[in-house]
Design a protein around this motif. Structure first.
Motif, PDB file in Angstrom:
ATOM      1  N   GLY A  66      83.642 -12.287  11.466  1.00 48.70           N
ATOM      2  CA  GLY A  66      83.508 -11.302  12.530  1.00 48.70           C
ATOM      3  C   GLY A  66      82.663 -10.111  12.131  1.00 48.70           C
ATOM      4  O   GLY A  66      82.484  -9.171  12.920  1.00 48.70           O
ATOM      5  N   GLN A 101      92.072  -0.093  15.757  1.00 51.31           N
ATOM      6  CA  GLN A 101      92.112  -1.544  15.890  1.00 51.31           C
ATOM      7  C   GLN A 101      93.283  -2.123  15.089  1.00 51.31           C
ATOM      8  O   GLN A 101      93.877  -3.122  15.494  1.00 51.31           O
ATOM      9  CB  GLN A 101      90.793  -2.151  15.403  1.00 51.31           C
ATOM     10  N   VAL A 150      86.378  -6.249  14.740  1.00 49.54           N
ATOM     11  CA  VAL A 150      86.846  -7.410  15.486  1.00 49.54           C
ATOM     12  C   VAL A 150      86.610  -8.665  14.656  1.00 49.54           C
ATOM     13  O   VAL A 150      85.794  -8.674  13.728  1.00 49.54           O
ATOM     14  CB  VAL A 150      86.130  -7.563  16.851  1.00 49.54           C
ATOM     15  N   ARG A 182      85.695 -12.967  14.848  1.00 52.38           N
ATOM     16  CA  ARG A 182      84.596 -13.668  15.537  1.00 52.38           C
ATOM     17  C   ARG A 182      84.917 -13.960  17.009  1.00 52.38           C
ATOM     18  O   ARG A 182      84.017 -14.210  17.814  1.00 52.38           O
ATOM     19  CB  ARG A 182      84.250 -14.965  14.810  1.00 52.38           C
ATOM     20  N   LYS A 183      86.212 -13.931  17.366  1.00 54.13           N
ATOM     21  CA  LYS A 183      86.601 -14.120  18.760  1.00 54.13           C
ATOM     22  C   LYS A 183      86.766 -12.790  19.483  1.00 54.13           C
ATOM     23  O   LYS A 183      87.282 -12.740  20.583  1.00 54.13           O
ATOM     24  CB  LYS A 183      87.899 -14.926  18.827  1.00 54.13           C
ATOM     25  N   LEU A 184      86.356 -11.693  18.818  1.00 56.60           N
ATOM     26  CA  LEU A 184      86.373 -10.328  19.345  1.00 56.60           C
ATOM     27  C   LEU A 184      87.771  -9.744  19.466  1.00 56.60           C
ATOM     28  O   LEU A 184      87.978  -8.747  20.166  1.00 56.60           O
ATOM     29  CB  LEU A 184      85.653 -10.258  20.701  1.00 56.60           C
ATOM     30  N   ALA A 224      79.776  -9.624  14.599  1.00 58.47           N
ATOM     31  CA  ALA A 224      80.213  -9.042  15.873  1.00 58.47           C
ATOM     32  C   ALA A 224      80.642  -7.592  15.696  1.00 58.47           C
ATOM     33  O   ALA A 224      80.362  -6.733  16.542  1.00 58.47           O
ATOM     34  CB  ALA A 224      81.357  -9.865  16.455  1.00 58.47           C
ATOM     35  N   SER A 225      81.330  -7.294  14.590  1.00 60.88           N
ATOM     36  CA  SER A 225      81.773  -5.920  14.329  1.00 60.88           C
ATOM     37  C   SER A 225      80.596  -4.978  14.167  1.00 60.88           C
ATOM     38  O   SER A 225      80.625  -3.833  14.641  1.00 60.88           O
ATOM     39  CB  SER A 225      82.643  -5.880  13.067  1.00 60.88           C
ATOM     40  N   ARG A 234      79.002  -4.388  17.671  1.00 65.55           N
ATOM     41  CA  ARG A 234      79.875  -3.656  18.598  1.00 65.55           C
ATOM     42  C   ARG A 234      80.372  -2.329  18.034  1.00 65.55           C
ATOM     43  O   ARG A 234      80.993  -1.553  18.752  1.00 65.55           O
ATOM     44  CB  ARG A 234      81.065  -4.538  18.980  1.00 65.55           C
TER      45      ARG A 234
END
Length: 235
Positions: free
Chosen positions: A43, A89, A54, A56-58, A46-47, A50
């Protein structure tokens, strides 16, 4: 054992080419693809995009180092109480795993945003940073929980709250301290009679390595030898 992505990719080359031809190709692919696969699967990619922690599935994950997250993911917290100094988070991540979470946050805007997202097993409190050293012990004294199985220091006045964490962690519990390579953590915890495990490595959405450490006593549930050794995830 299941084949990894790289093994599946290079099986045809290995079956058809001599070793002197396919081995350099595999070495190059390993060097190039392994970091990319790690970034995707953990992830980190993605992190980074964004600017929030998160997987990889957010789904939310803590902003601890990946080795520490991996260690914690293989422990059962379903009956445990968690106390967090600093929310985010990680609060959402703990809420999915723990029986109850008490989170204390100093940033009013972040507290209000987080309040709209937390489930019912999270008790969220706001204290101003400039008064938190005095306010937090008074707040905790008024709560029904005498001790917590997990205490997390990841915000507020980190060094100053180590003493509070030691007071409220259960004998079988653990204290998680993020960014433990700073904040005077080593000097403050040396000689207190607890063991320490350091999880040094990358963290979600950042390019520099740092350390998340866990303090624990001899009866700490998270370090019991009864926990099975997790199998390596296929890359």
């Amino acid at each position: 054992m299941a084949l990894t992505t790289l093994q599946r990719l290079f099986r045809p080359f290995k079956d058809r080419l001599p070793a002197w031809a396919w081995r350099p190709l595999r070495a190059l692919a390993t060097a190039l693809l392994t970091p990319a696969l790690f970034s995707y699967r953990s992830g980190h990619f993605a992190s980074s995009l964004r600017e929030v922690a998160v997987d990889r599935k957010l789904a939310p994950i803590p902003w601890y180092t990946y080795p520490c997250i991996e260690f914690l993911q293989h422990r059962d917290f379903s009956s445990r109480l968690v106390l967090e100094f600093g929310g985010g988070q990680s609060t959402l991540w703990w809420a999915e795993r723990a029986k109850a979470v008490v989170t204390i946050e100093e940033d009013r805007c972040w507290h209000d945003a987080l309040e709209r997202r937390v489930p019912s097993n999270v008790e969220l409190h706001h204290v101003a940073l400039e008064t938190c050293i005095a306010a937090i012990p008074a707040l905790l004294h008024g709560l029904p929980h005498a001790k917590y199985d997990v205490v997390v220091i990841d915000g507020l006045e980190r060094r100053e709250l180590i003493g509070v964490a030691l007071q409220y962690v259960a004998d079988h519990g653990i204290i998680i301290f993020d960014d433990s390579d700073g904040y005077g953590f080593f000097a403050e915890t040396s000689g207190i009679g607890l063991n320490r495990a350091d999880f040094f490595g990358m963290a979600p959405g950042v390019h520099l390595q740092h350390c998340t450490s866990i303090l624990f006593g001899p009866d700490a549930f998270a370090f019991s030898s009864r926990h099975p050794i997790p199998a390596a995830a296929a890359l």
